[in-house]
Every structure is written in C-alpha cells, then in structure tokens.
Scaffold this motif. Structure first.
Motif, PDB file in Angstrom:
ATOM      1  N   LYS A 167       2.308   1.712  -3.364  1.00 42.37           N
ATOM      2  CA  LYS A 167       1.183   2.283  -4.229  1.00 42.37           C
ATOM      3  C   LYS A 167       1.018   3.701  -3.963  1.00 42.37           C
ATOM      4  N   GLU A 168       1.084   4.333  -2.847  1.00 43.86           N
ATOM      5  CA  GLU A 168       0.997   5.845  -2.616  1.00 43.86           C
ATOM      6  C   GLU A 168       2.158   6.544  -2.661  1.00 43.86           C
ATOM      7  N   GLY A 169       3.223   5.843  -3.409  1.00 39.34           N
ATOM      8  CA  GLY A 169       4.391   6.689  -3.793  1.00 39.34           C
ATOM      9  C   GLY A 169       5.658   6.789  -2.820  1.00 39.34           C
ATOM     10  N   TYR A 176       0.588  -1.115   0.172  1.00 40.77           N
ATOM     11  CA  TYR A 176       0.036   0.192   0.007  1.00 40.77           C
ATOM     12  C   TYR A 176       0.824   1.157   0.200  1.00 40.77           C
ATOM     13  N   LEU A 177       1.937   1.170   0.850  1.00 42.42           N
ATOM     14  CA  LEU A 177       2.929   2.507   0.860  1.00 42.42           C
ATOM     15  C   LEU A 177       3.457   2.784  -0.567  1.00 42.42           C
ATOM     16  N   ASN A 200       0.097  10.643   6.338  1.00 41.94           N
ATOM     17  CA  ASN A 200       0.269  11.896   5.630  1.00 41.94           C
ATOM     18  C   ASN A 200      -0.091  12.998   7.017  1.00 41.94           C
ATOM     19  N   ILE A 217      -2.569   5.036   6.170  1.00 40.80           N
ATOM     20  CA  ILE A 217      -2.026   6.149   5.251  1.00 40.80           C
ATOM     21  C   ILE A 217      -2.597   7.583   5.631  1.00 40.80           C
ATOM     22  N   LYS A 263      -6.512   2.496   4.653  1.00 37.22           N
ATOM     23  CA  LYS A 263      -6.749   3.955   4.385  1.00 37.22           C
ATOM     24  C   LYS A 263      -6.587   4.762   5.462  1.00 37.22           C
TER      25      LYS A 263
END
Length: 231
Positions: free
Chosen positions: A24-26, A21-22, A114, A110, A107
């Motif tokens: 995927k988030e860049g 997932y991380l 952030n 993430i 979710k």
C-alpha cells in the motif's frame, strides 16, 4: 522505482499483514519464512531493506544478520517479541539499524522503515572517511585503523565514533547520540552509549595527544581535537 523490502517472518499472519501495508505504501515485497530462505532471497536479489524476525526456524535472526553483514551493509530492522536491553544491544552491536518490539503498530513500522532508508541514502560521490593523527575512521569500507593497524570494530561502534569525530569538539548528550546514531527512541536507556564509548576507548585511548574521546560530566561525550586541526 519501487523499493524492495525483504520480510523475514515465519508467522504468516504477521508477514501477510506487513506485506499488505508495505505494498500500500508503494514498496515491492518478498517474504521468507525461515533463515535459510532469507539468505537465499538476499543472494538472489539484494533488497533495499530487510525486516528480520529474531525467532526463526532453520537459522535464527542473529545468524542471518551475521551472515548478511559478512558482505553487505543493507539496512536491517530487527522484529522480535524480546524487549530486554541485552537483546537490543546484541542486535545493534551485530549491525542492526533499528529494533522494533512486537506487538507494534503498522504506522510505526512504516515510519521506521522510511527513517532508516533516509539515513542510509548516501550519494555515491560522498566520501565518509575521516583522518586524524594515527586514526582513520572509514565508513566507506567500515574500517577503523589505529596507529597503522586495522582494528576489528562492530558497525555501531564505528558509526558512533564517526558521528562524534565528524563534528570535533561538539558535545552530544546520550539521548542525542541514541537518536542520531541509532535513529530510534531507546526508552530513555542510555547505557548502550556508555558501553559503546567504553569499548571504543579500549581501542583508541592514548594513541595520540592530538585528540581524545572525552566525557563531559553531566552532559555526554565529544571527540576533542586538542590542536583544533586534522592531521
């Protein structure tokens, strides 16, 4: 430039899922499966944020966090199956920036990463040092100086005092302080704020007649300037 996240988790299924997932988030992701490897990865290259499980082989998460805080204010989010208030307060007192209880939604993880990164992004030319009569609150060096003496103070206590003193005479509710200082939903439990205020008062009460940590009954707390000016 991609942010570097160090994931410290001994459950490979969980760490693989977080990594997927991380990425995927860049984010750039490194994995450490035990506490000793976590310290090694931290020293090899300072990450932008650490996701730190509590129950780890070799060194547990508390020991890893304590070692990191000896030299760095890198943001740390604790990951644990423990949800008791004592465990959460312990982690925050030791300098964790957030606390997420397993099982959690990716979710939400993430979003918290952030949020913590946004809160800790401070321009290099921005001073975070407040000076009052017989009191210096220095977030640049994480020091509390009371009547000329440096007082050992846990990071969250210092951040709470700084937050109150940065807007003198403004009243904050407990929930506002939980949200703005700890930065996450504390499930309506305001006791941690009361505990931190009590400990701060033991350090700074009756030092000066120009300011005080004041309880506003039925509402919350404020840093009250009695003469309305800084020293």
């Amino acid at each position: 430039m991609a942010r570097d996240i160090l994931v410290v988790e001994d459950d490979h299924n969980i760490s693989d899922l977080i990594e997927m997932y991380l990425i995927k988030e860049g984010f750039d992701v490194r994995i450490a499966g035990d506490g000793a490897r976590a310290i090694g990865e931290f020293r090899k290259k300072k990450p932008d944020l650490i996701l730190l499980d509590v129950m780890l082989p070799v060194m547990d998460g508390w020991a890893v966090l304590s070692k990191i805080r000896e030299s760095s204010r890198i943001p740390v989010i604790m990951l644990t199956a423990k949800s008791e208030v004592f465990d959460r307060i312990q982690g925050l007192d030791m300098g964790a920036d957030d606390y997420l209880v397993k099982p959690f939604e990716m979710k939400e993880l993430i979003a918290r990463i952030n949020a913590v990164l946004r809160r800790t992004e401070i321009p290099n030319d921005t001073s975070k040092r407040l000076v009052f009569d017989k009191l210096i609150i220095d977030l640049d060096g994480y020091e509390l100086i009371v009547d000329g003496k440096k007082i050992d103070t846990p990071p969250k206590e210092l951040e709470l005092l700084y937050h109150l003193a940065s807007t003198p005479n403004k009243v904050y509710t407990r929930n506002q302080l939980l949200d703005e200082v700890w930065g996450f939903d504390y499930f309506g439990d305001s006791r941690t704020v009361d505990v931190h205020i009590k400990r701060l008062r033991e350090k700074v009460e009756n030092v000066s007649d120009q300011w005080t940590l004041k309880t506003v009954w039925g509402v919350g707390y404020k840093f009250e300037l009695r003469d309305g000016t800084e020293a």
